[in-house]
Design an enzyme around this catalytic site. Structure first.
Site, short mmCIF file in Angstrom:
data_model
loop_
_atom_site.label_atom_id
_atom_site.label_comp_id
_atom_site.label_asym_id
_atom_site.label_seq_id
_atom_site.Cartn_x
_atom_site.Cartn_y
_atom_site.Cartn_z
N GLY A 10 32.17 46.34 49.51
CA GLY A 10 31.77 46.03 49.10
C GLY A 10 32.14 45.12 47.57
O GLY A 10 32.79 44.65 47.39
N LYS A 11 30.44 44.55 47.09
CA LYS A 11 31.23 44.01 45.90
C LYS A 11 30.09 44.01 45.15
O LYS A 11 28.89 44.11 45.11
CB LYS A 11 30.93 42.08 45.92
CG LYS A 11 31.31 41.69 45.33
CD LYS A 11 33.10 41.55 45.71
CE LYS A 11 34.26 40.05 44.80
NZ LYS A 11 35.76 40.63 44.88
N GLY A 12 30.41 43.49 43.41
CA GLY A 12 28.89 43.86 42.41
C GLY A 12 29.33 42.89 41.52
O GLY A 12 30.10 41.68 41.67
#
Ligand code: NAD
Length: 416
Positions: A104-106
């Site tokens: 994941g990444k934001g």
């Protein structure tokens, strides 16, 4: 030279590995797509009373092996493609070290240096509320990344808790120690680089006492790495940061340089005990070991011919382009890929999450010995694949990671 689109660059590495391992085309198709990408608007009341609206993203690439895991960055250059590339990399990084997570990444498109503390807190909290439906200890576990830190994780954890109504602290990692953070998290990436470098030198038969190292970057990763390499008897002869660097053939006093940096506006530029060098010089020095620990794409097609090291350990994310990696492999340079070399940070994040979930906390010695166990095992797993397929370490790391994720997906089956 124009930078490649980060997601396209990531897909190129994937395609190469998928081709070598003979991954079936349906599985490749699925793995090249993200499970979920969320784009949000983050309205923030500024101190003077007016509102700004910031754009934010959270991408979940694959969760076949566990919840998504990856940082949140606050930077004006954040783009959807960057967040997608970074979450894609996280899937493989977690799989290489065999921790039960997906990628994941934001990110939020913002220059946080222009915000007051109050504005930064409101931005952090509102962004979390916007992505709340898709995060949680069983869904997606964010962490700090560029321009985010333990204080921001504390605000985000509090926001999550206020909404769910119970003190669930395992939703974020990289938290302050008082709030369930793990001992050893700050040094974790550098420690991981140390353990991996140890194994890499042993593997290619280089004695640490005969190794001279040059490091680009003297922030979290670069400075801890430098300190730990010296601990292992390696002579660190060159270090640089964004403003310049220093070379000393007799070896640099890393502890003294950390003190200098911390009392001179965060830079080692001007450090007296050595010759001044440029920010890029460490990459091309006549040393055995080079550690890029600052930026991506610093060794490229147009400068790869200048590299003289025998071993490069990619402590930064993506410091060597795929084309440059090909040239280095042909020349026999041993490149330890980023998804293996800098996985110490996410591994200790995993330890933090695990400690939170059973509410029992480890001493630093346990964190280090577990980290060493994970990193050492991952290194040897990658080398086994390298020997089996007779490929470069980067392709081997991807093949291993893709095989692990694809295997989990085959066992589960594609729903429905
Ligand atoms: P940081 O902000 O603490 O430090 C970055 C360092 O790079 C600073 O010393 C800065 O001056 C230097 N730098 C910037 N531009 C430079 C240039 N043009 N030439 C030379 N030096 C330059 O960042 P960090 O946390 O140490 O991260 C460094 C790299 O490692 C990044 O690629 C990051 O994505 C990666 N990484 C970090 C972690 C982590 O746990 N911190 C984990 C995995 C990967």
């Amino acid at each position: 030279m124009k930078k490649a689109n980060p997601f396209e660059e990531a897909l190129r590495t994937f395609d190469k590995a998928a081709g070598i391992m003979g991954l079936d085309s349906d599985m490749a198709k699925i793995l090249k797509n993200h499970e979920r990408v969320l784009e949000v608007s983050v309205p923030v009341r500024m101190d003077d009373g007016h509102y700004e609206v910031f754009k934010g993203y959270r991408a979940q690439h694959n969760t076949a092996k566990g919840p998504a895991k990856g940082g949140i960055r606050f930077h004006p250059d954040v783009t959807l493609d960057e967040v997608k590339a970074l979450s894609f990399w996280m899937t493989w990084k977690c799989a290489v070290v065999d921790i039960p997570y997906g990628g994941g990444k934001g990110g939020v498109v913002v220059d946080p240096s222009k915000l007051s503390m109050g504005e930064l807190e409101r931005l952090s909290r509102r962004y979390i509320v916007e992505i709340l439906p898709i995060i949680g200890p069983n869904k997606d576990v964010p962490a700090p990344d560029v321009n985010t830190n333990p204080q921001i994780m504390a605000w985000m954890t509090d926001t999550y808790i206020m909404h769910v109504g119970y003190p669930e602290i395992a939703t974020f990692t990289g938290k302050p120690l008082e709030l369930g953070g793990s001992k050893g998290r700050i040094e974790a990436t550098g420690r991981g680089v140390q353990y991996i470098t140890r194994e890499a030198l042993k593997y290619i038969g280089l004695e640490p006492s005969k190794v001279r190292a040059a490091i680009q970057g003297f922030g979290n990763v670069g400075s801890y790495t430098a300190r730990f390499l010296v601990e292992d008897g390696i002579k660190v002869v060159a270090i640089s940061d964004a403003f310049g660097g220093v070379y000393n053939p007799n070896g640099l006093d890393v502890e003294d340089m950390i003190r200098y940096r911390d009392t001179h506006g965060g830079t080692i530029n001007g450090y007296p005990n050595g010759e001044p060098i440029s920010s890029d010089d460490p990459l091309f020095m006549d040393v055995e070991l080079v550690i890029p620990a600052a930026l991506d794409e610093v060794i490229r097609e147009d400068n790869v011919d200048k590299v003289r090291a025998q071993v490069i350990v990619e402590a930064a994310n993506g410091p060597i382009t795929s084309e440059a990696n090909r040239v280095l492999t042909e020349r026999g340079v041993f490149v330890v890929p980023d998804i293996l070399a800098n996985a110490g940070g996410v591994t200790v994040s995993y330890f933090e999450w695990a400690q939170n979930r059973y509410s029992y906390y480890w001493e630093i010695e346990q964190v280090r010995s577990e980290l060493r166990r994970f990193m050492t095992k991952a290194f040897h797993n990658v080398m086994e694949v390298r020997e089996k397929y007779n490929v470069d370490p980067k392709s081997a790391a991807y093949i291993l990671a893709i095989e692990r994720v694809a295997s989990a997906m085959r066992l589960r089956g594609i729903y429905p």
